[in-house]
Design a protein around this motif. Sequence first.
Motif, short mmCIF file in Angstrom:
data_model
loop_
_atom_site.label_atom_id
_atom_site.label_comp_id
_atom_site.label_asym_id
_atom_site.label_seq_id
_atom_site.Cartn_x
_atom_site.Cartn_y
_atom_site.Cartn_z
N CYS A 247 117.77 121.70 8.56
CA CYS A 247 117.48 120.37 8.04
C CYS A 247 118.21 119.29 8.82
N ARG A 248 119.44 119.57 9.22
CA ARG A 248 120.19 118.61 10.04
C ARG A 248 119.51 118.39 11.38
N LYS A 249 119.01 119.46 11.98
CA LYS A 249 118.31 119.33 13.26
C LYS A 249 117.03 118.51 13.11
N LEU A 250 116.29 118.77 12.03
CA LEU A 250 115.07 118.01 11.78
C LEU A 250 115.38 116.52 11.60
N THR A 251 116.39 116.25 10.82
CA THR A 251 116.75 114.85 10.54
C THR A 251 117.25 114.15 11.80
N ALA A 252 118.07 114.84 12.58
CA ALA A 252 118.56 114.26 13.83
C ALA A 252 117.41 113.96 14.78
N THR A 253 116.41 114.83 14.82
CA THR A 253 115.24 114.60 15.66
C THR A 253 114.47 113.37 15.21
N CYS A 254 114.33 113.21 13.89
CA CYS A 254 113.65 112.02 13.35
C CYS A 254 114.38 110.74 13.74
N TRP A 255 115.70 110.75 13.56
CA TRP A 255 116.49 109.56 13.90
C TRP A 255 116.36 109.23 15.38
N ALA A 256 116.47 110.25 16.22
CA ALA A 256 116.40 110.02 17.66
C ALA A 256 115.02 109.50 18.08
N PHE A 257 113.97 110.16 17.58
CA PHE A 257 112.62 109.75 17.96
C PHE A 257 112.30 108.36 17.43
N GLY A 258 112.76 108.06 16.22
CA GLY A 258 112.50 106.75 15.64
C GLY A 258 113.09 105.62 16.46
N PHE A 259 114.28 105.83 17.02
CA PHE A 259 114.92 104.79 17.80
C PHE A 259 114.42 104.73 19.24
N VAL A 260 113.90 105.84 19.74
CA VAL A 260 113.42 105.87 21.12
C VAL A 260 112.02 105.29 21.25
N GLN A 261 111.15 105.58 20.28
CA GLN A 261 109.73 105.28 20.43
C GLN A 261 109.42 103.77 20.51
N VAL A 262 110.23 102.94 19.89
CA VAL A 262 109.96 101.50 19.91
C VAL A 262 110.65 100.78 21.07
N PHE A 263 111.53 101.50 21.77
CA PHE A 263 112.29 100.88 22.86
C PHE A 263 111.41 100.33 23.99
N PRO A 264 110.33 101.03 24.41
CA PRO A 264 109.47 100.44 25.46
C PRO A 264 108.91 99.07 25.10
N LEU A 265 108.59 98.85 23.84
CA LEU A 265 108.08 97.55 23.42
C LEU A 265 109.14 96.47 23.58
N VAL A 266 110.38 96.81 23.27
CA VAL A 266 111.49 95.86 23.45
C VAL A 266 111.64 95.50 24.92
N VAL A 267 111.52 96.50 25.78
CA VAL A 267 111.62 96.25 27.22
C VAL A 267 110.50 95.32 27.69
N MET A 268 109.27 95.54 27.18
CA MET A 268 108.14 94.70 27.56
C MET A 268 108.35 93.24 27.16
N LEU A 269 108.94 93.03 26.00
CA LEU A 269 109.11 91.67 25.49
C LEU A 269 110.40 91.00 25.94
N SER A 270 111.34 91.79 26.45
CA SER A 270 112.66 91.23 26.79
C SER A 270 112.60 90.24 27.94
N GLY A 271 111.60 90.38 28.83
CA GLY A 271 111.50 89.47 29.96
C GLY A 271 110.73 88.20 29.68
N VAL A 272 110.24 88.04 28.44
CA VAL A 272 109.45 86.86 28.09
C VAL A 272 110.36 85.64 27.95
N THR A 273 110.01 84.55 28.64
CA THR A 273 110.76 83.29 28.52
C THR A 273 109.85 82.12 28.15
N CYS A 274 108.54 82.34 28.20
CA CYS A 274 107.59 81.27 27.92
C CYS A 274 106.84 81.58 26.63
N PHE A 275 106.91 80.67 25.66
CA PHE A 275 106.33 80.91 24.35
C PHE A 275 105.27 79.86 24.02
N ARG A 276 104.25 80.29 23.28
CA ARG A 276 103.22 79.37 22.81
C ARG A 276 103.80 78.42 21.75
#
Length: 309
Positions: free
Chosen positions: A141-170
């Motif tokens: 159960c600890r391994k399953l939970t650790a995998t969930c935590w790790a995957f949850g924090f990794v999967q959204v990181f590419p979106l942050v990288v895509m938006l981090s370079g934005v300087t011009c807003f509507r």
Amino acid sequence: MSSSNQMLVMYLILSGISNVAELQFPVFLLVVLTYLLTLGGNMTIFLLVCLDRHLHTPMYFFLCNLSILDMSSTTVTMHRVFSGFITGDNTISFSACLAQMYMFASLTSNELLLLTIMSYDRYMAICHPLRYQTVMSLRFCRKLTATCWAFGFVQVFPLVVMLSGVTCFRTIEINHFFCNIMPLIRLPCSDASIPQLFNFVNGLILAILPFFLTFIPYIFIVMAILKIRSSNGRRKTFYTCSSHLTVIVLLYTSLVCQYLKPDSMTSKGSNKLYSLFNTTAVPLLNPVIYSLKNKDVKAALRRRRRFIS
């Protein structure tokens, strides 16, 4: 959008929960009360599971993690609401906005994955009780939970990288009380089709897929319950997973209303309302549901009271 309306800024403005001045203070008090109750309820569950050896089982280990996620997600969203109301400053730096979006999206993904694991825990307990202790060991159960935590924090990181370079807003104003994904994706002046596509695919993987994987075990659970001849036995068996099922229905209902309704059917105000329910009411209801419907939790509370007294 004309170039004159495109802005090069480092700060954004959150509109807050309510745009009506007369409602801001009552809403603020209600949100503060809900937040304090959420922290109190989830902290109670967390401490009970940690301190009471009778609750050192897989189901309560997952419940302890759920409490941590609920306290974290509501704090991530509400701390900026409190700060803005007290100081009167509704501005937020773009980097802080990205950080808030990242944390909230990651914690929500973690919760969906954790609820999926909890459904399979109930499936093993009801459909394969003789193998339950062997398969659902605390180490596994600890391994399953650790995998969930790790995957949850990794999967959204590419979106942050895509938006981090934005300087011009509507626009520099976000019509929301926190930096949610969809309002933030719509801000860049440049083409946002890639972040939108990534968010769509990511949503399918981390919302639709866990939805089906969460409810599939309940098909087998219902089939197993129907095979029980005694009505009392059927009632007791269903009682063991009714709390988890209630939490799942609440969370997915709020997410469907918030993200899957067409824009033509959803006003900006209603989106705020759904978000408010998801970030305050659901984390508050989770410990209430588990404590009111769970004999083990109530027994642990009684043991703690006797110990204190």
